[in-house]
Design a protein around this motif. Structure first.
Motif, PDB file in Angstrom:
ATOM      1  N   TRP A  32       0.828  -1.205   0.000  1.00  0.00           N
ATOM      2  CA  TRP A  32       0.000   0.000   0.000  1.00  0.00           C
ATOM      3  C   TRP A  32       0.863   1.257   0.000  1.00  0.00           C
ATOM      4  CZ3 TRP A  32      -4.044  -1.700   4.238  1.00  0.00           C
ATOM      5  CH2 TRP A  32      -4.915  -2.646   3.674  1.00  0.00           C
ATOM      6  N   SER A  33       1.976   1.198   0.685  1.00  0.00           N
ATOM      7  CA  SER A  33       2.888   2.346   0.689  1.00  0.00           C
ATOM      8  C   SER A  33       3.465   2.564  -0.707  1.00  0.00           C
ATOM      9  CB  SER A  33       4.009   2.133   1.700  1.00  0.00           C
ATOM     10  OG  SER A  33       3.504   2.066   3.020  1.00  0.00           O
ATOM     11  N   ASP A  34       3.877   1.464  -1.348  1.00  0.00           N
ATOM     12  CA  ASP A  34       4.434   1.575  -2.696  1.00  0.00           C
ATOM     13  C   ASP A  34       3.410   2.116  -3.685  1.00  0.00           C
ATOM     14  OD1 ASP A  34       6.836   0.611  -1.780  1.00  0.00           O
ATOM     15  OD2 ASP A  34       6.469  -1.464  -2.444  1.00  0.00           O
ATOM     16  N   GLU A  35       2.116   1.797  -3.438  1.00  0.00           N
ATOM     17  CA  GLU A  35       1.042   2.267  -4.314  1.00  0.00           C
ATOM     18  C   GLU A  35       0.621   3.697  -3.992  1.00  0.00           C
ATOM     19  OE1 GLU A  35      -0.712   0.709  -6.911  1.00  0.00           O
ATOM     20  OE2 GLU A  35       1.024  -0.634  -6.839  1.00  0.00           O
ATOM     21  N   GLY A  36       1.217   4.290  -2.967  1.00  0.00           N
ATOM     22  CA  GLY A  36       0.899   5.659  -2.611  1.00  0.00           C
ATOM     23  C   GLY A  36      -0.350   5.825  -1.785  1.00  0.00           C
ATOM     24  N   THR A  63     -10.213  -0.489   5.939  1.00  0.00           N
ATOM     25  CA  THR A  63     -11.669  -0.578   5.984  1.00  0.00           C
ATOM     26  C   THR A  63     -12.257  -0.653   4.578  1.00  0.00           C
ATOM     27  OG1 THR A  63     -11.774   0.633   8.072  1.00  0.00           O
ATOM     28  CG2 THR A  63     -13.781   0.578   6.747  1.00  0.00           C
ATOM     29  N   LEU A  64     -11.783   0.215   3.689  1.00  0.00           N
ATOM     30  CA  LEU A  64     -12.299   0.220   2.318  1.00  0.00           C
ATOM     31  C   LEU A  64     -11.981  -1.088   1.598  1.00  0.00           C
ATOM     32  CD1 LEU A  64     -11.360   3.880   1.274  1.00  0.00           C
ATOM     33  CD2 LEU A  64     -13.630   3.009   1.893  1.00  0.00           C
ATOM     34  N   ARG A  65     -10.803  -1.620   1.827  1.00  0.00           N
ATOM     35  CA  ARG A  65     -10.435  -2.879   1.185  1.00  0.00           C
ATOM     36  C   ARG A  65     -11.254  -4.041   1.733  1.00  0.00           C
ATOM     37  NH1 ARG A  65      -8.783  -4.067  -3.070  1.00  0.00           N
ATOM     38  NH2 ARG A  65      -7.140  -5.558  -2.541  1.00  0.00           N
ATOM     39  N   GLU A  66     -11.505  -4.037   3.055  1.00  0.00           N
ATOM     40  CA  GLU A  66     -12.319  -5.104   3.650  1.00  0.00           C
ATOM     41  C   GLU A  66     -13.742  -5.067   3.126  1.00  0.00           C
ATOM     42  OE1 GLU A  66     -11.880  -4.511   7.828  1.00  0.00           O
ATOM     43  OE2 GLU A  66     -10.032  -5.717   7.974  1.00  0.00           O
ATOM     44  N   LEU A  67     -14.201  -3.884   2.706  1.00  0.00           N
ATOM     45  CA  LEU A  67     -15.526  -3.764   2.103  1.00  0.00           C
ATOM     46  C   LEU A  67     -15.536  -4.239   0.655  1.00  0.00           C
ATOM     47  CD1 LEU A  67     -16.671  -0.306   3.512  1.00  0.00           C
ATOM     48  CD2 LEU A  67     -17.596  -2.561   4.095  1.00  0.00           C
ATOM     49  N   GLY A  68     -14.353  -4.545   0.135  1.00  0.00           N
ATOM     50  CA  GLY A  68     -14.273  -5.098  -1.209  1.00  0.00           C
ATOM     51  C   GLY A  68     -13.926  -4.112  -2.298  1.00  0.00           C
ATOM     52  N   LEU A  69     -13.638  -2.862  -1.952  1.00  0.00           N
ATOM     53  CA  LEU A  69     -13.289  -1.875  -2.962  1.00  0.00           C
ATOM     54  C   LEU A  69     -11.922  -2.179  -3.554  1.00  0.00           C
ATOM     55  CD1 LEU A  69     -15.661  -0.386  -1.523  1.00  0.00           C
ATOM     56  CD2 LEU A  69     -14.434   1.753  -1.974  1.00  0.00           C
ATOM     57  N   GLY A  70     -11.803  -1.960  -4.861  1.00  0.00           N
ATOM     58  CA  GLY A  70     -10.533  -2.152  -5.528  1.00  0.00           C
ATOM     59  C   GLY A  70      -9.589  -0.995  -5.249  1.00  0.00           C
ATOM     60  N   LEU A  71      -8.345  -1.175  -5.618  1.00  0.00           N
ATOM     61  CA  LEU A  71      -7.332  -0.145  -5.336  1.00  0.00           C
ATOM     62  C   LEU A  71      -7.653   1.174  -6.044  1.00  0.00           C
ATOM     63  CD1 LEU A  71      -4.007  -2.192  -5.459  1.00  0.00           C
ATOM     64  CD2 LEU A  71      -5.262  -1.397  -3.451  1.00  0.00           C
ATOM     65  N   ASP A  72      -8.169   1.092  -7.257  1.00  0.00           N
ATOM     66  CA  ASP A  72      -8.499   2.326  -7.972  1.00  0.00           C
ATOM     67  C   ASP A  72      -9.593   3.106  -7.245  1.00  0.00           C
ATOM     68  OD1 ASP A  72      -6.620   1.855  -9.904  1.00  0.00           O
ATOM     69  OD2 ASP A  72      -8.037   0.936 -11.316  1.00  0.00           O
ATOM     70  N   ASP A  73     -10.606   2.393  -6.736  1.00  0.00           N
ATOM     71  CA  ASP A  73     -11.668   3.068  -5.992  1.00  0.00           C
ATOM     72  C   ASP A  73     -11.134   3.653  -4.689  1.00  0.00           C
ATOM     73  OD1 ASP A  73     -13.731   2.710  -7.801  1.00  0.00           O
ATOM     74  OD2 ASP A  73     -14.311   0.762  -6.976  1.00  0.00           O
ATOM     75  N   VAL A  74     -10.271   2.907  -4.014  1.00  0.00           N
ATOM     76  CA  VAL A  74      -9.670   3.418  -2.771  1.00  0.00           C
ATOM     77  C   VAL A  74      -8.875   4.685  -3.070  1.00  0.00           C
ATOM     78  CG1 VAL A  74      -7.974   2.952  -0.966  1.00  0.00           C
ATOM     79  CG2 VAL A  74      -9.580   1.158  -1.655  1.00  0.00           C
ATOM     80  N   ARG A  75      -8.105   4.655  -4.130  1.00  0.00           N
ATOM     81  CA  ARG A  75      -7.304   5.816  -4.505  1.00  0.00           C
ATOM     82  C   ARG A  75      -8.203   7.013  -4.831  1.00  0.00           C
ATOM     83  NH1 ARG A  75      -4.584   3.249  -7.788  1.00  0.00           N
ATOM     84  NH2 ARG A  75      -2.770   2.772  -6.487  1.00  0.00           N
ATOM     85  N   ALA A  76      -9.354   6.749  -5.503  1.00  0.00           N
ATOM     86  CA  ALA A  76     -10.273   7.833  -5.845  1.00  0.00           C
ATOM     87  C   ALA A  76     -10.874   8.460  -4.593  1.00  0.00           C
ATOM     88  CB  ALA A  76     -11.383   7.311  -6.763  1.00  0.00           C
ATOM     89  N   LEU A  78      -9.448   8.503  -1.552  1.00  0.00           N
ATOM     90  CA  LEU A  78      -8.394   9.210  -0.827  1.00  0.00           C
ATOM     91  C   LEU A  78      -8.061  10.551  -1.485  1.00  0.00           C
ATOM     92  CD1 LEU A  78      -5.989   6.228  -0.014  1.00  0.00           C
ATOM     93  CD2 LEU A  78      -7.688   7.280   1.478  1.00  0.00           C
ATOM     94  N   SER A  79      -8.171  10.595  -2.804  1.00  0.00           N
ATOM     95  CA  SER A  79      -7.861  11.843  -3.514  1.00  0.00           C
ATOM     96  C   SER A  79      -9.086  12.743  -3.624  1.00  0.00           C
ATOM     97  CB  SER A  79      -7.335  11.523  -4.915  1.00  0.00           C
ATOM     98  OG  SER A  79      -8.343  10.888  -5.695  1.00  0.00           O
ATOM     99  N   ARG A  80     -10.211  12.284  -3.065  1.00  0.00           N
ATOM    100  CA  ARG A  80     -11.462  13.039  -3.072  1.00  0.00           C
ATOM    101  C   ARG A  80     -12.023  13.250  -4.482  1.00  0.00           C
ATOM    102  NH1 ARG A  80     -12.432  14.826   1.968  1.00  0.00           N
ATOM    103  NH2 ARG A  80     -10.655  14.997   3.417  1.00  0.00           N
ATOM    104  N   ARG A  81     -11.597  12.414  -5.420  1.00  0.00           N
ATOM    105  CA  ARG A  81     -12.171  12.498  -6.761  1.00  0.00           C
ATOM    106  C   ARG A  81     -13.565  11.872  -6.807  1.00  0.00           C
ATOM    107  NH1 ARG A  81      -9.745   9.280  -9.915  1.00  0.00           N
ATOM    108  NH2 ARG A  81      -8.059   8.468  -8.607  1.00  0.00           N
ATOM    109  N   ARG A  82     -13.820  10.962  -5.898  1.00  0.00           N
ATOM    110  CA  ARG A  82     -15.153  10.355  -5.775  1.00  0.00           C
ATOM    111  C   ARG A  82     -15.471  10.232  -4.298  1.00  0.00           C
ATOM    112  NH1 ARG A  82     -15.611   4.876  -9.005  1.00  0.00           N
ATOM    113  NH2 ARG A  82     -17.826   5.248  -8.586  1.00  0.00           N
TER     114      ARG A  82
END
Length: 317
Positions: A32-36, A63-76, A78-82
């Motif tokens: 996760w650190s490497d993925e930013g 928490t987001l990953r345990e809910l099943g969200l993919g990395l792209d959704d998690v990133r979105a 965190l960046s407040r794009r969604r």
């Protein structure tokens, strides 16, 4: 979760300490650190260290990953794009589809558990594949069958009226399908893919288009089911004198000559097929219709009795 403190000064956590405190494996935190997704710094000796903000971010990512969200959704997120709500709604829809799929798979497993002996590998694969189909995909399979069978058929022909009924599938298999419903769907799908069954239904669909006289050579179906059905169930021989008495109880049959009886038998046989009746029974299982006793055996007996009656009447005093 916060970092350790030393006299009110935050002490960054090493990746090992963070893993022990959060229960998240070191390799996952590193990824996760490497993925930013989880920010980290480096200590003077070159090791990864995490401050309180990074720990809070880790909790959110987990928490987001345990809910099943993919990395792209998690990133979105965190960046407040969604927004979390927007992504959560989409995820709910995905979860609903997955839940339906799992329940269908469960019903398949229950069905297989009831099977005695070693199940056929092809049947198991087909059963699992069909259970996963969406409502639209199931309907398309049936629509393709009905379109081919009734293409160009006269809507006024005696057999063409069954087209709409043959399309009647439930919009969805139940959220918790029974093994019987899964089995019905599998059998139905195999049936409509059978070229012989398609050809037989096609023959019934176009009947009467070129021979309108078929309409005038039909017996009352209710009377046939009642009287011929009772005779068939009792094992009465269609060529016996007792069968002739049964025919006499069916309105409009007694006054027919040998040719007319033979023509009526042709019509009865044309529209009597056990596979077609099975098709309706399978639709009934899927749609929750009340079960009905098979009637085709009664009509088969009736046709045989019609053919035997002229020859038999010639020897009666």
């Amino acid at each position: 979760m916060t970092a350790l403190h030393d006299h009110d000064r935050p002490v960054p956590l090493t990746i090992g300490h963070l893993a022990r405190r959060t229960g998240v494996p070191v390799r996952t935190i590193r990824f996760w650190s490497d993925e930013g997704l989880v920010p980290s710094d480096r200590s003077s000796s070159g090791y990864r260290v995490y401050d309180a903000a990074a720990v809070a971010r880790l909790d959110l990512v987990r928490t987001l990953r345990e809910l099943g969200l993919g990395l792209d959704d998690v990133r979105a997120v965190l960046s407040r794009r969604r927004g979390v709500g927007e992504i959560a709604q989409a995820h709910v829809r995905a979860l609903d589809g997955r839940i339906r799929e799992l329940k269908a798979q469960r019903a398949v497993c229950v069905l297989l558990a009831r099977t005695t002996g070693e199940p056929d590998e092809r049947s198991v694969a087909l059963m699992n594949d069909l259970a996963r189909l969406s409502a639209g995909e199931r309907q398309a399979l049936i629509d393709d069958f009905v379109t081919e069978v009734f293409a160009g058929a006269d809507p006024a022909a005696p057999g063409a009226g069954i087209a709409d009924g043959m399309r009647t599938l439930p919009s969805e298999l139940p959220d918790d399908p029974t093994p019987e419903q899964v089995a019905a769907w599998v059998e139905l799908a195999e049936l409509v893919r059978d070229p012989d069954f398609r050809a037989r239904c096609r023959e019934m669909a176009v009947a009467g288009t070129t021979e309108p006289a078929h309409a005038g050579r039909q017996a009352d179906p209710a009377a046939v089911a009642e009287h011929a059905g009772a005779a068939e169930g009792a094992g009465v021989d269609p060529a016996s004198p007792e069968a002739a008495e049964v025919l006499a109880r069916i309105p409009g049959v007694a006054e027919l000559d040998a040719g007319a009886r033979s023509a009526m038998a042709d019509t009865v046989e044309l529209f009597s097929d056990r596979r077609v009746e099975r098709y309706w029974a399978l639709l009934g299982t899927l749609n929750g219709w009340p079960a009905r006793e098979p009637v085709i055996p009664a009509f088969e007996w009736f046709a045989a009795a019609l053919r035997a009656a002229p020859a038999q009447s010639s020897v009666q005093p």
